[in-house]
Design a protein around this motif. Structure first.
Motif, PDB file in Angstrom:
ATOM      1  N   ASP A 101       0.811  -1.220   0.000  1.00  0.00           N
ATOM      2  CA  ASP A 101       0.000   0.000   0.000  1.00  0.00           C
ATOM      3  C   ASP A 101       0.843   1.268   0.000  1.00  0.00           C
ATOM      4  O   ASP A 101       0.567   2.224  -0.719  1.00  0.00           O
ATOM      5  N   THR A 102       1.872   1.302   0.849  1.00  0.00           N
ATOM      6  CA  THR A 102       2.676   2.516   0.997  1.00  0.00           C
ATOM      7  C   THR A 102       3.397   2.868  -0.294  1.00  0.00           C
ATOM      8  O   THR A 102       3.395   4.024  -0.738  1.00  0.00           O
ATOM      9  N   ILE A 103       4.033   1.876  -0.915  1.00  0.00           N
ATOM     10  CA  ILE A 103       4.755   2.131  -2.168  1.00  0.00           C
ATOM     11  C   ILE A 103       3.773   2.501  -3.274  1.00  0.00           C
ATOM     12  O   ILE A 103       4.069   3.351  -4.120  1.00  0.00           O
ATOM     13  N   SER A 104       2.583   1.870  -3.277  1.00  0.00           N
ATOM     14  CA  SER A 104       1.559   2.236  -4.269  1.00  0.00           C
ATOM     15  C   SER A 104       1.223   3.719  -4.167  1.00  0.00           C
ATOM     16  O   SER A 104       1.217   4.447  -5.162  1.00  0.00           O
ATOM     17  N   ARG A 105       0.947   4.155  -2.959  1.00  0.00           N
ATOM     18  CA  ARG A 105       0.469   5.524  -2.751  1.00  0.00           C
ATOM     19  C   ARG A 105       1.560   6.571  -2.967  1.00  0.00           C
ATOM     20  O   ARG A 105       1.339   7.591  -3.613  1.00  0.00           O
ATOM     21  N   LYS A 125      -3.882  -5.259 -12.626  1.00  0.00           N
ATOM     22  CA  LYS A 125      -4.294  -6.045 -11.464  1.00  0.00           C
ATOM     23  C   LYS A 125      -3.250  -5.825 -10.384  1.00  0.00           C
ATOM     24  O   LYS A 125      -2.093  -6.204 -10.538  1.00  0.00           O
ATOM     25  N   MET A 126      -3.647  -5.165  -9.308  1.00  0.00           N
ATOM     26  CA  MET A 126      -2.725  -4.853  -8.216  1.00  0.00           C
ATOM     27  C   MET A 126      -2.956  -5.852  -7.085  1.00  0.00           C
ATOM     28  O   MET A 126      -4.075  -5.998  -6.597  1.00  0.00           O
ATOM     29  N   VAL A 127      -1.894  -6.539  -6.699  1.00  0.00           N
ATOM     30  CA  VAL A 127      -1.980  -7.515  -5.610  1.00  0.00           C
ATOM     31  C   VAL A 127      -1.137  -7.001  -4.443  1.00  0.00           C
ATOM     32  O   VAL A 127       0.068  -6.803  -4.572  1.00  0.00           O
ATOM     33  N   ASN A 128      -1.801  -6.775  -3.321  1.00  0.00           N
ATOM     34  CA  ASN A 128      -1.132  -6.209  -2.157  1.00  0.00           C
ATOM     35  C   ASN A 128      -0.370  -7.276  -1.393  1.00  0.00           C
ATOM     36  O   ASN A 128      -0.820  -8.416  -1.269  1.00  0.00           O
ATOM     37  N   GLY A 129       0.805  -6.893  -0.864  1.00  0.00           N
ATOM     38  CA  GLY A 129       1.563  -7.845  -0.065  1.00  0.00           C
ATOM     39  C   GLY A 129       2.850  -7.255   0.462  1.00  0.00           C
ATOM     40  O   GLY A 129       3.296  -6.189   0.023  1.00  0.00           O
ATOM     41  N   THR A 130       3.448  -7.947   1.435  1.00  0.00           N
ATOM     42  CA  THR A 130       4.773  -7.576   1.919  1.00  0.00           C
ATOM     43  C   THR A 130       5.804  -8.019   0.888  1.00  0.00           C
ATOM     44  O   THR A 130       5.488  -8.741  -0.074  1.00  0.00           O
ATOM     45  N   THR A 131       7.057  -7.609   1.089  1.00  0.00           N
ATOM     46  CA  THR A 131       8.116  -8.004   0.157  1.00  0.00           C
ATOM     47  C   THR A 131       8.216  -9.521   0.060  1.00  0.00           C
ATOM     48  O   THR A 131       8.331 -10.078  -1.038  1.00  0.00           O
ATOM     49  N   THR A 132       8.153 -10.218   1.187  1.00  0.00           N
ATOM     50  CA  THR A 132       8.228 -11.687   1.186  1.00  0.00           C
ATOM     51  C   THR A 132       7.053 -12.283   0.423  1.00  0.00           C
ATOM     52  O   THR A 132       7.225 -13.223  -0.372  1.00  0.00           O
ATOM     53  N   GLU A 133       5.874 -11.744   0.636  1.00  0.00           N
ATOM     54  CA  GLU A 133       4.688 -12.254  -0.056  1.00  0.00           C
ATOM     55  C   GLU A 133       4.765 -11.983  -1.557  1.00  0.00           C
ATOM     56  O   GLU A 133       4.352 -12.821  -2.372  1.00  0.00           O
ATOM     57  N   ARG A 198       7.092  -6.685  12.439  1.00  0.00           N
ATOM     58  CA  ARG A 198       8.316  -7.420  12.128  1.00  0.00           C
ATOM     59  C   ARG A 198       8.305  -8.042  10.737  1.00  0.00           C
ATOM     60  O   ARG A 198       9.374  -8.257  10.142  1.00  0.00           O
ATOM     61  N   LYS A 199       7.124  -8.341  10.200  1.00  0.00           N
ATOM     62  CA  LYS A 199       7.087  -8.959   8.872  1.00  0.00           C
ATOM     63  C   LYS A 199       7.466  -7.969   7.762  1.00  0.00           C
ATOM     64  O   LYS A 199       7.666  -8.371   6.619  1.00  0.00           O
ATOM     65  N   SER A 200       7.566  -6.704   8.115  1.00  0.00           N
ATOM     66  CA  SER A 200       7.914  -5.679   7.130  1.00  0.00           C
ATOM     67  C   SER A 200       9.408  -5.698   6.823  1.00  0.00           C
ATOM     68  O   SER A 200      10.248  -5.744   7.722  1.00  0.00           O
ATOM     69  N   ASN A 201       9.754  -5.641   5.530  1.00  0.00           N
ATOM     70  CA  ASN A 201      11.155  -5.585   5.118  1.00  0.00           C
ATOM     71  C   ASN A 201      11.814  -4.306   5.620  1.00  0.00           C
ATOM     72  O   ASN A 201      12.991  -4.298   5.994  1.00  0.00           O
ATOM     73  N   SER A 202      11.044  -3.200   5.665  1.00  0.00           N
ATOM     74  CA  SER A 202      11.572  -1.920   6.154  1.00  0.00           C
ATOM     75  C   SER A 202      11.962  -2.020   7.621  1.00  0.00           C
ATOM     76  O   SER A 202      13.037  -1.564   8.030  1.00  0.00           O
ATOM     77  N   ARG A 203      11.088  -2.613   8.423  1.00  0.00           N
ATOM     78  CA  ARG A 203      11.377  -2.784   9.851  1.00  0.00           C
ATOM     79  C   ARG A 203      12.614  -3.658  10.047  1.00  0.00           C
ATOM     80  O   ARG A 203      13.504  -3.354  10.853  1.00  0.00           O
ATOM     81  N   ASN A 204      12.682  -4.758   9.317  1.00  0.00           N
ATOM     82  CA  ASN A 204      13.815  -5.670   9.466  1.00  0.00           C
ATOM     83  C   ASN A 204      15.128  -4.999   9.105  1.00  0.00           C
ATOM     84  O   ASN A 204      16.161  -5.229   9.748  1.00  0.00           O
TER      85      ASN A 204
END
Length: 296
Positions: A101-105, A125-133, A198-204
């Protein structure tokens, strides 16, 4: 007799619909024909794939394992067929993008607009997800390209960094006393911190850097979106770790202030990634060129 590929396609539809009759309607087949196809596949594999109940069917443990692989394979085949259509001068087709969402916006919107203006017949077709997903979506063929946070280590993916970004700490009115002079990270982490989950790549990325300089972080709040970080900081719930480039509007308006730190976090990047083993579609290639051209 149905081909092996046809059997797997029928198997995947039955798995998703959990019903022979519903699968038959979707496939424009008779229910007995669907049942026969499943029995044929079970005989060939010498394995029971479904539990039959009066209310429908459920996958056995063996069936669930097979579905994971078969569904990915079917998706990749469908993606390949769709890509053939796109060679008609980009007059038809679909561009499937995995992105958060953040990078989209804050990053992707102007490039989506520019691409749509040039190729209005290509659907998004936009599919939302974390970097891992997003990495998993690429490998299963559910998206063509991913736009996500780097660094990213995956030998199966081609990585193309597009823009550098910087992680900073921001505060609201209550913590403006911190602005008088740079604060050490050691002292900063003693304050109430607001960070992504924690699942966020940015946080890690931030946490791994802090650990590398001997600092362990224990946030007061862990949130699911960048925008929430900003809102929590505005109401003085703590010091938020955010992306500077995505927070500029609030900083410019004086709603938040950047906390000066002695040890600045290393910059990272946002980029495009895609499978090395699968050729890019014409639509994907054009979209990446639009991003890279506007970054020059």
């Amino acid at each position: 007799m149905a081909s092996k590929l046809d059997l797997y396609k029928i198997f995947c539809v039955v798995s998703k619909r959990k019903s022979f009759s519903q699968a038959a309607k979707e496939l424009y087949m008779t229910q007995p024909a669907v049942s026969q196809a499943i029995m044929q596949l079970e005989r060939e594999l010498d394995t029971r794939l479904f539990n039959r109940t009066p209310k429908g069917v459920t996958l056995t443990d063996e069936g669930a394992i097979l579905f994971e692989y078969a569904n990915s394979a079917i998706n990749l085949i469908d993606a390949g067929e769709e890509k053939l259509l796109e060679f008609k001068n980009l007059t038809a087709g679909e561009l499937k993008i995995g992105v958060g969402d953040t990078i989209s916006r804050h990053f992707l919107l102007p490039y989506l607009e520019a691409f749509h203006n040039h190729y209005p017949n290509i659907k998004f077709k936009m599919v939302n997800g974390t970097t891992t997903e997003i990495c998993s979506l690429l490998k299963s063929g559910e998206v063509d390209i991913g736009v996500c946070n780097f660094p990213l280590e995956d030998s199966a993916l081609e990585l193309r960094p597009c823009i550098d970004i910087h992680d900073i700490f921001v505060c609201g009115e209550k913590f403006k006393y911190l602005l008088s002079k740079p604060i050490s990270m050691e002292d900063l982490v003693k304050l109430p911190l607001i960070m992504l989950e924690r699942k966020s790549n940015s946080r890690n990325y931030v946490e791994e850097y802090l650990i590398s300089i001997g600092i362990k972080v224990s946030p007061e709040f862990e949130l699911g979106s960048h925008d929430l970080l900003l809102e929590f900081a505005k109401i003085n719930l703590g010091i938020a770790c955010v992306t500077k480039e995505f927070s500029q509007e609030d900083l410019n308006k004086g709603q938040l202030w950047e906390v000066p730190v002695k040890e600045e976090l290393p910059s990272r990047s946002i980029g495009v990634c895609y499978l090395k083993s699968v050729p890019l579609s014409p639509a994907s290639t054009k979209f990446i060129k639009i991003i890279e051209r506007q970054q020059v």
